[in-house]
Each structure stands twice: as C-alpha cells, then as structure tokens.
Design an enzyme around this catalytic site. Structure first.
Site, PDB file in Angstrom:
ATOM      1  N   ASP A 153     -10.337  32.231  35.082  1.00 15.89           N
ATOM      2  CA  ASP A 153      -9.255  31.877  34.163  1.00 15.89           C
ATOM      3  C   ASP A 153      -9.448  30.496  33.567  1.00 15.89           C
ATOM      4  O   ASP A 153      -8.655  30.075  32.722  1.00 15.89           O
ATOM      5  CB  ASP A 153      -7.899  31.966  34.875  1.00 15.89           C
ATOM      6  CG  ASP A 153      -7.799  31.039  36.073  1.00 15.89           C
ATOM      7  OD1 ASP A 153      -8.608  31.205  37.006  1.00 15.89           O
ATOM      8  OD2 ASP A 153      -6.933  30.149  36.091  1.00 15.89           O
TER       9      ASP A 153
ATOM     10  N   ASP B  89       6.702  23.609  39.200  1.00 16.16           N
ATOM     11  CA  ASP B  89       7.718  22.985  38.339  1.00 16.16           C
ATOM     12  C   ASP B  89       7.293  22.924  36.875  1.00 16.16           C
ATOM     13  O   ASP B  89       8.059  22.487  36.015  1.00 16.16           O
ATOM     14  CB  ASP B  89       8.087  21.587  38.847  1.00 16.16           C
ATOM     15  CG  ASP B  89       6.907  20.622  38.876  1.00 16.16           C
ATOM     16  OD1 ASP B  89       5.839  20.943  38.303  1.00 16.16           O
ATOM     17  OD2 ASP B  89       7.042  19.544  39.483  1.00 16.16           O
ATOM     18  N   GLY B  90       6.058  23.357  36.575  1.00 18.42           N
ATOM     19  CA  GLY B  90       5.604  23.372  35.189  1.00 18.42           C
ATOM     20  C   GLY B  90       5.289  22.006  34.620  1.00 18.42           C
ATOM     21  O   GLY B  90       5.122  21.864  33.407  1.00 18.42           O
TER      22      GLY B  90
ATOM     23  N   ASP C  38      -9.471  22.224  30.910  1.00 12.96           N
ATOM     24  CA  ASP C  38      -8.582  22.329  32.069  1.00 12.96           C
ATOM     25  C   ASP C  38      -9.133  21.554  33.256  1.00 12.96           C
ATOM     26  O   ASP C  38      -9.707  22.117  34.180  1.00 12.96           O
ATOM     27  CB  ASP C  38      -8.317  23.791  32.439  1.00 12.96           C
ATOM     28  CG  ASP C  38      -6.995  23.919  33.187  1.00 12.96           C
ATOM     29  OD1 ASP C  38      -6.262  22.911  33.298  1.00 12.96           O
ATOM     30  OD2 ASP C  38      -6.687  25.026  33.660  1.00 12.96           O
TER      31      ASP C  38
END
Length: 467
Positions: free
Chosen positions: A258, A128-129, A268
C-alpha cells in the site's frame, strides 16, 4: 516527478471522478484549533500555478481545506488494501489523509495534491487521523534530500502546525500536531488493485488499469493486453525506484504494497533513515525485527510488491501474459543501479561489463565501512579524488585499490565548479542531525536549524544538477 519545476498557469483537473464512487469516499477535513504555516514549497507551487497565493489563502486551502477552484469539490479518501510486512490487511485505506485536488503542470502531467494528518476517515480504525509535527518535519527533510539526490519522490508541498496535543505510544507525549500536503504524480497504489481483486471486481480492475495507462503512461488503455502493458510500465519504474534508493543510501522503512504507487514515486515517509555506511542489513524501522526492509533487501521487497500487483491482475489477464514483466525486473534493476551509481559519482557510463566491475569495486571498498557513503561520493565526484589524503587513509589501502584502478578510465559527466564541492564536509541527513533539528523546535521553537538544513540540501541539489 523527474521533471524540473517550471512556472505554469493554474490548470485544475478532476480526472479521479471518472473512476466512480467504488474507488473512494467523500470526507471532511478536521477542524484544527490553529493553522501556523511552517513550510511552503514555493518552487513546486509555481510549477502548478499556485505560487501567487497569499499566506491567508494558502492557510485556507492547505490548513482548512477550502476547495481549490474547479477541481475536486470535496476531499476523497481512496480505498485500498495491502500487504503489511507480508501479512494481508483488508482493513486499511486512506486513514489520515485524502486526495484534495488534481491539477496539471506545463508538461501536461496529471498531478495529485494529497494530505497526511488531515483527520479521520472511514478507514481510520482506532487512529486519530492526525500527524505529529515531528513526523511532518521528517517528511519535509526526507523529500528534500531525496529530490536533491535525484530520487523520484513526492514533494512536500505544505506543512502547517495545527495546535493540538497528540498522544503517541512510540515517542514522548503529548506532542505537537501538523497537517501536511504532498504533490505527486499519482496516489494510486498497488493496494488499490489488491482490494478490487479481493472483492472480485473484474470490471473495476479494468477501469483502474485503463485509468493508470491513460493518465500516467500515455497509453489509451483498452485491449486484452492492457493489464500486461500496465504491469510492464510499473515493473520498469519500480526497478528504477529500487536502484535509486540504493544509490542514495536511503532506507524507506515500510515498503508495504500500500506504499508503492503505480507511478513508482517514493512517498509516505515514516521510519526512514539514510544508512551512514554501505550496510545491507541496516534497517530504518525499530519494529522491523527480521530486517525485511533493510537497505540491501529493498530491491527484493519492491519486486515482491510487484508480484502482488501481478497476482491482482490475474483476475483479468492470463498468467503467461504477465510473467515477462516480472522477469524483466531483475535486469532492469541492475541496469538502473549502474546508471544511478554513475550519476551520483558524476561519471559517464561505459557499458554493462565495465560498469558492473566498477559497481563491484565500489561495494567492496564501501563494504569495509571505513568511509560513509556521503563522504565517498563527495570526495570522488567526477571520478577523481578531489579531497587531500586524510590521516585514516580511507582510499589508499587495498580495499579501494580495484576502484582506483577502474575509475581512472571513466570520463567526468559533471563539473565540480559549484562552491559546494569545496566544502569541508558533504551534506548529509543522518538520524542524529534530524533529531537535533527536532530538539531545537521542540524545546525552544527554534526553526533556524530546520531552515538551514533545507537550504543546505537544496544547495547540494544545485551542485549535483538537480532542480
């Protein structure tokens, strides 16, 4: 970003546009029902000339993503691939974040403002971002603690609650939503090079290599040895990152390729943890069943990611030219670990042989798990035991005998005049504390424990000589 935050005028940039459209996709931010400011990093806002923004301006830029003046006219979702738990995935990229702006600080460093939870992009797949509020709070706490401990990390710049109810499979739902903005030197990941190699884009690999050298390492780029020069820089910096994790007792949890920036700033934050004890098998992610990214395996994991960067650069460089940078990583890690442990202990390094012996003695003592890492480095700051003997006799037995003998020859590198060093307990960031902070917010919208923890962490950072 190891430089201390110093006030600066606003200096917008858009260097990323020089790469061209093969590296990113223009996207739009989600339209959130609400924008409630929950955290504003004023000291880093001052460092990039944005400290004077009023709250409404702040919400427009970092909640509604109205462009900042003279920088990127539209957010960009960066393209990359990556190995996730050592399985190659060509179907990733910025899936719930984007590059929002670039600017420079008064040290003339190019900095990125990137997002997390800002909405769907072409790389969202089935997501859903969005970002949960709990996830945003955890990232604030992680970055503040790492900065205080001297780890080079992204800085959580802003956290805004967005008024949506999110469904998640791995935590109670529905749960509150947020959007986070982080400040870091670069969002260019090893995975960006992997994507270009995957598609055989030699010219774009050269372009990205030169971009990294020019903007992050003060090298004009160009030349047949440019890939080897970039790999040498990244090898050195990733060795420093790995050592800083160990000295801090930090477990990132997801050290996929990544998630490794070519500037080797930690960033992150998902299932992170601080290990209470010196335990090489301690893991952060409940899904890391094999312990691939356990506390003691992080240096190996980061080196493995470095090898993936080298493998990508092989498309434009000879193997023989890249090998020395890979070989340099293990000794660089050991050197950085000695320095990082001495820095946290607050003593002057003596050299490779005595420092290796001291490190071995610390590992032997802490490996018995009779005392936490936080407690040990707090009690022995500046190389002298400041705390009175405790009933359990943690430091008086044979486990710490070698350490007591060796540390007596070390000179203090830092004073202990700050009031923090007289506290009864060290500042820590263990999972129980984090969960308790979230519970008060979730159940009663009580932010006092969160605000108190951020203040306590910054006070510890001041005592340790960090910004």
């Amino acid at each position: 970003m190891r430089t201390s935050p110093q006030p600066s005028r606003y200096r917008p940039e858009k260097a990323i546009l020089s790469l061209g459209e093969a590296f990113y996709d223009p996207v739009e931010a989600a339209n959130f029902p609400q924008t409630i400011l929950r955290f504003r990093n004023q000291r880093w806002a001052e460092a990039v000339g944005l400290g004077g923004l009023g709250e409404e301006q702040w919400l427009r830029h970092f909640g509604r993503f109205e462009p900042l003046p003279d920088t990127l006219p539209q957010p960009l979702a960066l393209r990359y691939h990556g190995h996730q738990f050592r399985v190659y995935n060509p179907d990733i990229g910025d899936g719930r974040g984007f590059l929002f702006a670039q600017l420079r600080d008064n040290a003339d460093r190019l900095l990125d403002l990137g997002t997390k939870g800002s909405g769907q992009t072409p790389y969202s797949r089935f997501g859903d971002g969005r970002l949960t509020l709990k996830g945003g709070i955890r990232e604030v706490l992680a970055t503040e603690m790492l900065e205080a401990l001297g780890v080079e990390t992204s800085k959580t710049f802003s956290l805004i609650e967005t008024g949506e109810a999110l469904e998640r499979n791995d935590e109670p739902s529905p749960t509150r939503s947020s959007v986070l903005v982080r400040l870091q030197h670069s969002h260019i990941r090893i995975g960006a090079f992997q994507r270009l190699a995957y598609f055989g884009e030699e010219e774009n690999l050269r372009i990205l290599t030169d971009y990294g050298l020019r903007h992050y390492y003060g090298d004009p780029g160009g030349g047949a040895d440019a890939p080897a020069r970039l790999l040498t820089h990244v090898s050195r910096e990733t060795a420093r990152l790995a050592a800083s994790y160990i000295a801090a007792g930090f477990v990132h949890g997801v050290l996929n390729s990544d998630n490794i920036a070519i500037t080797a700033e930690s960033f992150d934050y998902g299932p992170w943890r601080w290990t209470p004890y010196w335990d090489g098998r301690f893991t952060a992610a409940y899904f890391d069943h094999a312990g691939l990214y356990a506390f003691g395996r992080q240096p190996e994991a980061i080196h493995w990611d470095l090898v993936q960067l080298a493998a990508s650069l092989r498309l434009i460089a000879d193997v023989e030219a890249l090998t020395p940078a890979l070989d340099a990583y293990p000794p660089a890690f050991q050197k950085n670990l000695r320095e990082a442990i001495c820095a946290r202990l607050g003593v002057v390094p003596q050299g490779e042989e005595p420092d290796n012996a001291l490190l071995a003695a610390i590992e032997a003592g802490l490996g018995q798990q009779t005392v936490t890492l936080d407690r040990f480095f707090f009690d022995w700051r500046s190389g002298r035991r400041r705390a009175p003997p405790r009933a359990d006799g943690d430091y008086d037995g044979e486990h710490f005998a070698q350490f007591r003998s060796l540390v007596a020859d070390y000179q203090p590198a830092a004073d202990t005049a700050h009031a923090y060093w007289s506290d009864a307990e060290p500042c820590s960031m263990h999972i129980e504390e984090v969960e308790a902070i979230w519970s008060r917010i979730d159940e009663a919208d009580d932010w006092s424990a969160f605000e108190a923890k951020v203040a306590a962490v910054r006070r510890m950072g001041e005592a340790m000589g960090q910004p």
